[in-house]
Write a protein that holds these residues in place. Structure first.
Motif, mmCIF file in Angstrom:
data_model
loop_
_atom_site.group_PDB
_atom_site.id
_atom_site.type_symbol
_atom_site.label_atom_id
_atom_site.label_comp_id
_atom_site.label_asym_id
_atom_site.label_seq_id
_atom_site.Cartn_x
_atom_site.Cartn_y
_atom_site.Cartn_z
ATOM 1 N N CYS A 165 0.828 -1.209 0.000
ATOM 2 C CA CYS A 165 0.000 0.000 0.000
ATOM 3 C C CYS A 165 0.860 1.254 0.000
ATOM 4 C CB CYS A 165 -0.935 0.000 1.209
ATOM 5 S SG CYS A 165 -2.196 -1.289 1.145
ATOM 6 N N ILE A 166 1.903 1.269 0.824
ATOM 7 C CA ILE A 166 2.808 2.420 0.874
ATOM 8 C C ILE A 166 3.449 2.638 -0.496
ATOM 9 C CG2 ILE A 166 5.018 3.244 1.814
ATOM 10 C CD1 ILE A 166 4.126 1.943 4.513
ATOM 11 N N GLU A 167 3.952 1.577 -1.084
ATOM 12 C CA GLU A 167 4.638 1.681 -2.375
ATOM 13 C C GLU A 167 3.702 2.202 -3.464
ATOM 14 O OE1 GLU A 167 7.723 1.514 -5.136
ATOM 15 O OE2 GLU A 167 7.795 1.408 -2.959
ATOM 16 N N ASN A 168 2.500 1.679 -3.522
ATOM 17 C CA ASN A 168 1.565 2.099 -4.575
ATOM 18 C C ASN A 168 1.012 3.497 -4.336
ATOM 19 O OD1 ASN A 168 1.196 -0.075 -6.684
ATOM 20 N ND2 ASN A 168 1.226 -1.213 -4.780
ATOM 21 N N PHE A 169 0.792 3.874 -3.081
ATOM 22 C CA PHE A 169 0.356 5.232 -2.762
ATOM 23 C C PHE A 169 1.466 6.218 -3.123
ATOM 24 C CE2 PHE A 169 -0.768 8.881 -0.189
ATOM 25 C CZ PHE A 169 -2.158 8.895 -0.250
ATOM 26 N N LYS A 170 2.704 5.838 -2.841
ATOM 27 C CA LYS A 170 3.876 6.656 -3.170
ATOM 28 C C LYS A 170 3.917 6.948 -4.667
ATOM 29 C CE LYS A 170 7.917 4.905 -4.130
ATOM 30 N NZ LYS A 170 9.233 4.288 -4.163
ATOM 31 N N ILE A 171 3.731 5.927 -5.459
ATOM 32 C CA ILE A 171 3.754 6.078 -6.917
ATOM 33 C C ILE A 171 2.589 6.946 -7.390
ATOM 34 C CG2 ILE A 171 3.483 4.829 -9.108
ATOM 35 C CD1 ILE A 171 5.020 2.472 -7.644
ATOM 36 N N TYR A 209 -8.698 0.128 -6.167
ATOM 37 C CA TYR A 209 -9.702 0.198 -5.104
ATOM 38 C C TYR A 209 -9.043 0.494 -3.764
ATOM 39 C CZ TYR A 209 -13.287 -1.235 -1.787
ATOM 40 O OH TYR A 209 -14.179 -1.260 -0.738
ATOM 41 N N ILE A 210 -7.953 -0.177 -3.473
ATOM 42 C CA ILE A 210 -7.257 -0.002 -2.193
ATOM 43 C C ILE A 210 -6.763 1.437 -2.058
ATOM 44 C CG2 ILE A 210 -5.232 -0.680 -0.839
ATOM 45 C CD1 ILE A 210 -5.595 -3.523 -2.130
ATOM 46 N N ILE A 211 -6.132 1.967 -3.104
ATOM 47 C CA ILE A 211 -5.635 3.348 -3.061
ATOM 48 C C ILE A 211 -6.796 4.313 -2.877
ATOM 49 C CG2 ILE A 211 -4.446 5.182 -4.356
ATOM 50 C CD1 ILE A 211 -2.628 2.855 -3.277
ATOM 51 N N GLU A 212 -7.886 4.076 -3.567
ATOM 52 C CA GLU A 212 -9.062 4.936 -3.437
ATOM 53 C C GLU A 212 -9.616 4.906 -2.015
ATOM 54 O OE1 GLU A 212 -13.524 4.949 -5.218
ATOM 55 O OE2 GLU A 212 -11.913 4.798 -6.695
ATOM 56 N N GLU A 213 -9.673 3.746 -1.409
ATOM 57 C CA GLU A 213 -10.151 3.634 -0.029
ATOM 58 C C GLU A 213 -9.243 4.398 0.942
ATOM 59 O OE1 GLU A 213 -13.046 2.109 1.379
ATOM 60 O OE2 GLU A 213 -13.511 2.396 -0.745
ATOM 61 N N ILE A 240 -9.987 -5.842 2.691
ATOM 62 C CA ILE A 240 -9.292 -4.901 1.804
ATOM 63 C C ILE A 240 -8.235 -5.592 0.951
ATOM 64 C CG2 ILE A 240 -7.859 -2.817 1.690
ATOM 65 C CD1 ILE A 240 -9.212 -1.917 4.305
ATOM 66 N N HIS A 241 -7.481 -6.523 1.525
ATOM 67 C CA HIS A 241 -6.365 -7.105 0.768
ATOM 68 C C HIS A 241 -6.812 -7.952 -0.425
ATOM 69 C CE1 HIS A 241 -6.870 -11.075 2.659
ATOM 70 N NE2 HIS A 241 -5.995 -11.526 1.780
#
Length: 75
Positions: free
Chosen positions: A17-23, A59-63, A52-53
């Motif tokens: 989640c951190i990595e994808n939010f960062k991007i 979807y996860i980033i949006e949440e 969530i996983h």
């Protein structure tokens, strides 16, 4: 194949989640990690892990974005 513990799976998920939010938000990883810790996103992800996983990255980033906006964070 080594079986991961639930805790290891959770750590891997939070890292994902951190990595994808960062991007998505063109941020530094350490800044995202600090934001997630300060805003309780890590608690949100931990508490909702079972559901969530199983969702897709978008979807996860949006949440996470909704969670942050509902707490007054500007993205």
């Amino acid at each position: 194949m080594v079986k991961m513990s639930k805790e290891e799976k959770l750590i891997e998920f939070i890292s994902f989640c951190i990595e994808n939010f960062k991007i998505e938000h063109s941020m530094e990883g350490k800044d995202v990690a600090n934001l997630f810790n300060e805003s309780k996103v890590i608690d949100f992800l931990t508490d909702g892990y079972e559901i969530i996983h199983t969702q897709g990255k978008e979807y996860i980033i949006e949440e996470i974005e909704i969670f942050l906006k509902n707490r007054g964070y500007k993205l």
